[in-house]
Motif scaffolding. Structure first.
Motif, mmCIF file in Angstrom:
data_model
loop_
_atom_site.group_PDB
_atom_site.id
_atom_site.type_symbol
_atom_site.label_atom_id
_atom_site.label_comp_id
_atom_site.label_asym_id
_atom_site.label_seq_id
_atom_site.Cartn_x
_atom_site.Cartn_y
_atom_site.Cartn_z
ATOM 1 N N ASP A 78 -23.606 54.784 -33.432
ATOM 2 C CA ASP A 78 -23.241 56.182 -33.616
ATOM 3 C C ASP A 78 -22.732 56.426 -35.040
ATOM 4 O O ASP A 78 -22.396 55.490 -35.776
ATOM 5 N N LYS A 79 -22.662 57.699 -35.400
ATOM 6 C CA LYS A 79 -22.181 58.050 -36.735
ATOM 7 C C LYS A 79 -20.759 57.574 -36.987
ATOM 8 O O LYS A 79 -20.386 57.273 -38.123
ATOM 9 N N ASP A 80 -19.951 57.507 -35.922
ATOM 10 C CA ASP A 80 -18.563 57.059 -36.100
ATOM 11 C C ASP A 80 -18.430 55.537 -36.028
ATOM 12 O O ASP A 80 -17.320 54.997 -36.060
ATOM 13 N N GLY A 81 -19.572 54.830 -35.948
ATOM 14 C CA GLY A 81 -19.554 53.378 -35.933
ATOM 15 C C GLY A 81 -19.525 52.759 -34.551
ATOM 16 O O GLY A 81 -19.641 51.532 -34.425
ATOM 17 N N THR A 82 -19.384 53.573 -33.496
ATOM 18 C CA THR A 82 -19.443 53.038 -32.137
ATOM 19 C C THR A 82 -20.821 52.421 -31.903
ATOM 20 O O THR A 82 -21.832 52.966 -32.332
ATOM 21 N N GLN A 83 -20.833 51.279 -31.229
ATOM 22 C CA GLN A 83 -22.080 50.521 -31.080
ATOM 23 C C GLN A 83 -22.443 50.353 -29.604
ATOM 24 O O GLN A 83 -21.563 50.181 -28.760
#
Length: 551
Positions: A78-83
């Motif tokens: 995700d854009k917020d770095g969530t994987q």
């Protein structure tokens, strides 16, 4: 309209503490200040490495033992770095049907949670079948013959594969047999049959071949732009800007396959060429006209997924697929095939259907490819209905995205390929699926017993209600009047938000065994991620599912 499922490839072995994983080596380099900010977002390799560490720590939670192996199927960052890293599973190197799971990680790589297709622990006394492979092949062959009663099947072949079935209750040893043949017209028919490897009883079965710059004059979409490749003094119908996707002529031939991924011979796909880069005449008498529709459908679908969802190609890897048109003899079908990563289109019988190359059909078929690379929804029961509905939903959104005045967006599936006088207005109707005489408007306990093209009605109806709302409405000149099973009034949130929610649910939360209750949970999780748990969008998702009796 359909897809052929992709077989599991490769495995990641498990050892001490349940997991022994292969990790990627991360290379670092000097970054400019601007690039450093972008570099904070984990890469695909970084997400896989983080997930590998999570598997070691969470093996017991995920039901992994030293007998099991895993392989990465897909990665979402995700854009917020969530994987979100999606895995397939093996047991003593046998593919596990329903063994897939998704690991969710925070932006720093810390484990958050997981979605598992099934939760049963796999523990088999041994993996030696009581039913032989030839016996399993015979049982599957008989199942295909029974389904095609009255048809003389030719070139019939069957290939059994030993698997662990975790989709249907307690995990058991099973044979998955893919049996294919040709009907009396030479067109392909196929069935995957799941057989208990101890007793020989049939566990489940499903179809594996199912049903729905230059310019070109298409059959259904008017004159359309095309990106082509010049080769000497001629042009090829191959698009270098979209992964070298191309369209070829199948010369009215068919495939001969012993397994969905192993074909003795394939119908040709001789790439179309043209001298002046102006393709087709818009009439069926010119073989290039259908090719224009197929290539245009590929282009628009590619652009939709890339521009709307950030997906680079159907597989998410930037690689193009290809099309085969003029397949078979009066073939009333179109299908996606994972084994060749291609779309195939019949010409129709000319009475009920014309060439099945319309824009929404193309979007439908390519979306089967997206599903196979992500949730891989099993093509039977409720998950099979969700698989078909996913393709109907995205095929419809592709048609609206195209904004083509010759083929305006609508919630009718395949309306352009239906011939006047056939008694049909479309293949399916999303606002009220039961208008086709077979599809379900809402969920009941019997939905899982329907053909997947009819059980898809529940999700199609949900999608229409979520986008447009209930009651009477006219869109692009087409009148709709969508009911609700509970008498409620549903207010739509628009097609863009429908697409965003369904895509995230498909790629992040759904698994091979997701049923309608699971789809409700997945779409609510997606809406929460995108808009917040207290948002009107989240509430609308719940209301739309309630309106089709899914709670």
């Amino acid at each position: 309209m359909s897809r052929i499922r992709q077989h599991l490839r490769g495995s990641r072995r498990l050892a001490t503490a349940g997991v022994a994983v292969t990790t990627a080596t991360l290379l670092t380099a000097a970054l400019s200040p601007d690039a450093a900010a972008a570099a904070d977002r984990p890469t695909r390799a970084g997400a896989i490495e983080n997930a590998a560490s999570a598997l070691l720590a969470q093996a017991a939670t995920l039901g992994l033992t030293s007998a099991e192996g895993t392989s990465v199927r897909d990665v979402i960052v995700d854009k917020d770095g969530t994987q979100h890293v999606r895995y397939d599973r093996t047991y003593h190197q046998l593919p596990v049907l329903g063994g897939d799971f998704v690991v969710h990680l925070a932006s720093d790589g810390a484990y958050r949670s997981a979605n598992r297709a099934t939760r049963s622990r796999i523990s088999l006394a041994d993996i030696t079948p009581s039913v032989s492979a030839p016996k399993a092949a015979d049982l599957a062959t008989n199942a295909l013959r029974a389904l095609n009663l009255g048809e003389t099947l030719k070139k019939l072949t069957a290939k059994p594969q030993l698997v662990v079935d975790a989709l249907h209750g307690t995990p058991k040893l099973a044979w998955r047999t893919d049996v294919v043949a040709q009907d009396s017209l030479g067109n392909p028919v196929g069935r995957a049959v799941l057989t208990d490897a101890r007793t020989g009883a049939q566990i489940d079965a499903w179809d594996t071949i199912e049903t729905a710059s230059g310019d070109g004059k298409s059959l259904y979409s008017g004159t359309v732009p095309l990106q082509t490749t010049q080769s000497g003094s001629t042009y090829q119908l191959k698009d270098p800007t979209r992964g070298n996707t191309y369209t070829g002529d199948a010369a009215n031939k068919t495939d001969l396959c012993i397994l969905t991924s192993i074909c003795i011979s394939r119908a040709p796909s001789t790439v179309f060429t043209d001298a002046d880069n102006h393709w087709g005449t818009g009439a069926t008498s010119d073989r290039a006209s259908a090719a224009v529709d197929a290539q245009y459908g590929t282009d628009v679908t590619w652009d939709y997924y890339k521009n709307v969802h950030g997906r680079n190609g159907i597989g998410g890897d930037g690689k193009g697929s290809y099309n085969r048109v003029h397949y078979g003899n009066k073939y009333n079908n179109a299908f996606w095939d994972d084994s060749c990563f291609c779309m195939t289109y019949g010409d129709g019988d000319g009475t009920t259907f014309g060439p099945l190359v319309s824009l929404d059909v193309a979007g439908h078929e390519m979306s089967h490819g997206v599903t196979s690379k992500t949730a891989a929804l099993t093509y039977s029961g409720e998950s099979g209905g969700l698989n078909e509905a996913t393709s109907d939903i995205f095929g419809t959104l592709v048609e609206f995205y195209a904004d083509n005045s010759s083929d305006p967006g609508d919630y009718l599936i395949g309306e352009n390929v239906v011939r006047s006088g056939s008694g049909l207005a479309a293949l399916r109707y999303m606002d009220k699926p039961s208008k086709d005489g077979n599809s379900a408007d809402s969920w009941s306990s019997s939905v899982a017993d329907l053909d997947v093209h009819y059980s898809s009605g529940v999700a199609n109806h949900f999608a229409y209600l979520l986008a447009e709302g209930s009651g009477a409405k006219t869109i692009n000149g087409v009148s709709y009047n969508s009911p609700t099973s509970n008498g409620s009034k549903v207010t739509g949130i628009g097609r863009t938000k429908l697409g965003a929610i369904w895509y995230r649910a498909l790629t992040v939360y759904m698994t091979s065994s997701t049923n309608y209750a699971g789809a409700r949970a997945a779409t609510l999780s997606a809406a929460k991620d995108l808009y917040g748990a207290g948002s009107s969008e989240y509430a609308a998702v719940g209301a739309a599912w309630s309106a089709v009796n899914v709670s």
